[in-house]
Design an enzyme around this catalytic site. Structure first.
Site, PDB file in Angstrom:
ATOM      1  N   TYR A  55      21.828  96.560  79.975  1.00  0.00           N
ATOM      2  CA  TYR A  55      21.435  95.421  79.923  1.00  0.00           C
ATOM      3  C   TYR A  55      20.576  95.249  81.539  1.00  0.00           C
ATOM      4  O   TYR A  55      20.783  96.132  82.158  1.00  0.00           O
ATOM      5  CB  TYR A  55      22.596  94.512  80.054  1.00  0.00           C
ATOM      6  CG  TYR A  55      23.440  94.312  81.181  1.00  0.00           C
ATOM      7  CD1 TYR A  55      23.209  93.192  81.959  1.00  0.00           C
ATOM      8  CD2 TYR A  55      24.242  95.270  81.601  1.00  0.00           C
ATOM      9  CE1 TYR A  55      24.100  93.046  83.234  1.00  0.00           C
ATOM     10  CE2 TYR A  55      25.017  95.176  82.666  1.00  0.00           C
ATOM     11  CZ  TYR A  55      24.960  94.030  83.559  1.00  0.00           C
ATOM     12  OH  TYR A  55      25.786  94.050  84.511  1.00  0.00           O
ATOM     13  N   ARG A  98      13.940  99.569  86.049  1.00  0.00           N
ATOM     14  CA  ARG A  98      15.488 100.106  85.802  1.00  0.00           C
ATOM     15  C   ARG A  98      15.826  99.978  84.486  1.00  0.00           C
ATOM     16  O   ARG A  98      16.568 101.043  84.140  1.00  0.00           O
ATOM     17  CB  ARG A  98      16.180  99.150  86.660  1.00  0.00           C
ATOM     18  CG  ARG A  98      17.746  99.603  86.896  1.00  0.00           C
ATOM     19  CD  ARG A  98      18.479  98.587  87.742  1.00  0.00           C
ATOM     20  NE  ARG A  98      18.418  97.376  87.434  1.00  0.00           N
ATOM     21  CZ  ARG A  98      19.088  96.337  88.085  1.00  0.00           C
ATOM     22  NH1 ARG A  98      19.588  96.368  89.306  1.00  0.00           N
ATOM     23  NH2 ARG A  98      19.243  94.966  87.612  1.00  0.00           N
ATOM     24  N   LYS A 156      22.981 100.801  84.429  1.00  0.00           N
ATOM     25  CA  LYS A 156      23.405  99.525  84.217  1.00  0.00           C
ATOM     26  C   LYS A 156      23.885  99.314  82.861  1.00  0.00           C
ATOM     27  O   LYS A 156      23.272  98.643  81.857  1.00  0.00           O
ATOM     28  CB  LYS A 156      22.271  98.311  84.544  1.00  0.00           C
ATOM     29  CG  LYS A 156      22.810  97.157  84.886  1.00  0.00           C
ATOM     30  CD  LYS A 156      21.687  96.063  85.135  1.00  0.00           C
ATOM     31  CE  LYS A 156      22.119  94.846  85.421  1.00  0.00           C
ATOM     32  NZ  LYS A 156      22.941  94.559  86.541  1.00  0.00           N
ATOM     33  N   GLU A 169      30.354  98.605  96.527  1.00  0.00           N
ATOM     34  CA  GLU A 169      29.413  97.189  96.203  1.00  0.00           C
ATOM     35  C   GLU A 169      30.377  96.355  95.710  1.00  0.00           C
ATOM     36  O   GLU A 169      31.645  96.514  95.639  1.00  0.00           O
ATOM     37  CB  GLU A 169      28.585  97.700  95.174  1.00  0.00           C
ATOM     38  CG  GLU A 169      28.860  98.297  93.752  1.00  0.00           C
ATOM     39  CD  GLU A 169      27.849  98.794  92.884  1.00  0.00           C
ATOM     40  OE1 GLU A 169      26.678  98.279  93.399  1.00  0.00           O
ATOM     41  OE2 GLU A 169      28.013  99.476  92.054  1.00  0.00           O
ATOM     42  N   LEU A 208      24.919 100.376  92.030  1.00  0.00           N
ATOM     43  CA  LEU A 208      23.728 100.220  91.307  1.00  0.00           C
ATOM     44  C   LEU A 208      22.590  99.983  91.799  1.00  0.00           C
ATOM     45  O   LEU A 208      22.535  99.297  93.101  1.00  0.00           O
ATOM     46  CB  LEU A 208      23.716  98.886  90.235  1.00  0.00           C
ATOM     47  CG  LEU A 208      22.860  98.457  89.543  1.00  0.00           C
ATOM     48  CD1 LEU A 208      22.735  99.353  88.450  1.00  0.00           C
ATOM     49  CD2 LEU A 208      22.881  97.064  89.104  1.00  0.00           C
TER      50      LEU A 208
END
Length: 284
Positions: free
Chosen positions: A32, A51, A147, A179, A204
């Site tokens: 997504y 991406r 992702k 993260e 990411l």
């Protein structure tokens, strides 16, 4: 009535349907992207498409439409839902097939779903008060650079943080912060140096991360891309996070310890200001 997009059709949200045999539903076999909308325009659309292609390529899923078609879909959803400020969510699944751990044959077509969300992005209370963060073990799967919709642990960690009176969690692996649950993490040293973890399979590659680091370099701020510990974060002059939907958010506390003077710092404020300025100018 909210309009959503499903495989070529624009539908009222109550009429939008995907099969229970869709592999996103059964295996989280999907990727997504979330693109912010400011002033009715898309922020860093090209970065999100780049991406998206990387994520699809890593999982061997064919892009369901061209980038030009994807842009048209985004713009139509912005218009039909009257989104002045908010987000467009897109999800590409491997497709619909009988439940099997093996990937289905190549003739299975990906499913594409998009929807719009009106949301106040610029008027963010964290900008003035800062976020309170708790650290938590990073137990996600080890391909965090893709992702995917495998977000259960991140959702769980954020919910646990809220239950503990915090705003979010920063995840820790092998003693170092990777993260946040839905954002990249940064600290600022006493000399003004910005520190954030280098890109790898552990984090990411944030679109906002890339843009904000470029802003920092243009402002001649020093940047170190390396791991940092929770203790380093506690001792930092300031800290912040970045994401597509929150831009730059200051962090003022981690695990009950005040960071800096306990107020949003000048580096985070300046980076948010310049990032928004550039984003508004480049939005399409």
């Amino acid at each position: 009535m909210q309009t959503v997009y499903v495989n070529g059709d624009y539908l009222p949200k109550d009429e939008a349907k995907i099969s229970v045999f869709d592999r996103a539903f059964l295996f989280a076999d999907a990727v997504y992207e979330v693109t912010s909308v400011i002033g009715g325009k898309l922020v860093d659309f090209a970065g999100h498409m780049a991406r998206l292609h990387r994520s699809l390529g890593e999982l061997d899923i064919e892009p369901p439409v061209s980038d030009d078609e994807m842009l048209d879909i985004h713009r139509r959803l912005v218009a039909e839902n009257a989104i002045e400020e908010g987000m467009i969510y897109l999800q590409v699944t491997r497709g619909t097939a009988d439940r099997d751990f093996l990937f289905p044959e190549k003739d299975v077509r990906p499913n594409l779903v998009l929807f719009a969300q009106a949301k106040s992005l610029i008027d963010n209370p964290f900008v003035e008060r800062g976020q309170k963060i708790v650290s938590m073990e990073d137990l996600r799967w080890r391909r965090c650079d893709i992702k995917t919709t495998q977000l259960l642990y991140a959702s769980w960690a954020k919910s646990l943080a809220h239950a503990d009176g915090a705003d979010d969690a920063w995840l820790v692996r092998d003693g170092f912060i990777t993260e946040g649950t839905s954002n990249n993490a940064y600290i600022v040293k006493e000399d003004g140096t910005i520190v954030t973890r280098q890109l790898s399979e552990d984090v990411l590659s944030g679109i906002t991360r890339s843009a904000v680091l470029e802003c920092a370099r243009q402002l001649q701020m020093k940047v170190e891309e390396r791991p940092f510990t929770v203790e380093e974060a506690k001792a930092a002059a300031e800290a912040f996070s970045t994401s597509a939907s929150s831009f730059v958010n200051p962090v003022v506390e981690i695990d009950g310890s005040t960071i800096g003077n306990g107020a949003p710092g000048p580096v985070a404020r300046r980076l948010r200001e310049i990032y928004l300025e550039k984003s508004r100018a480049a939005a399409i």
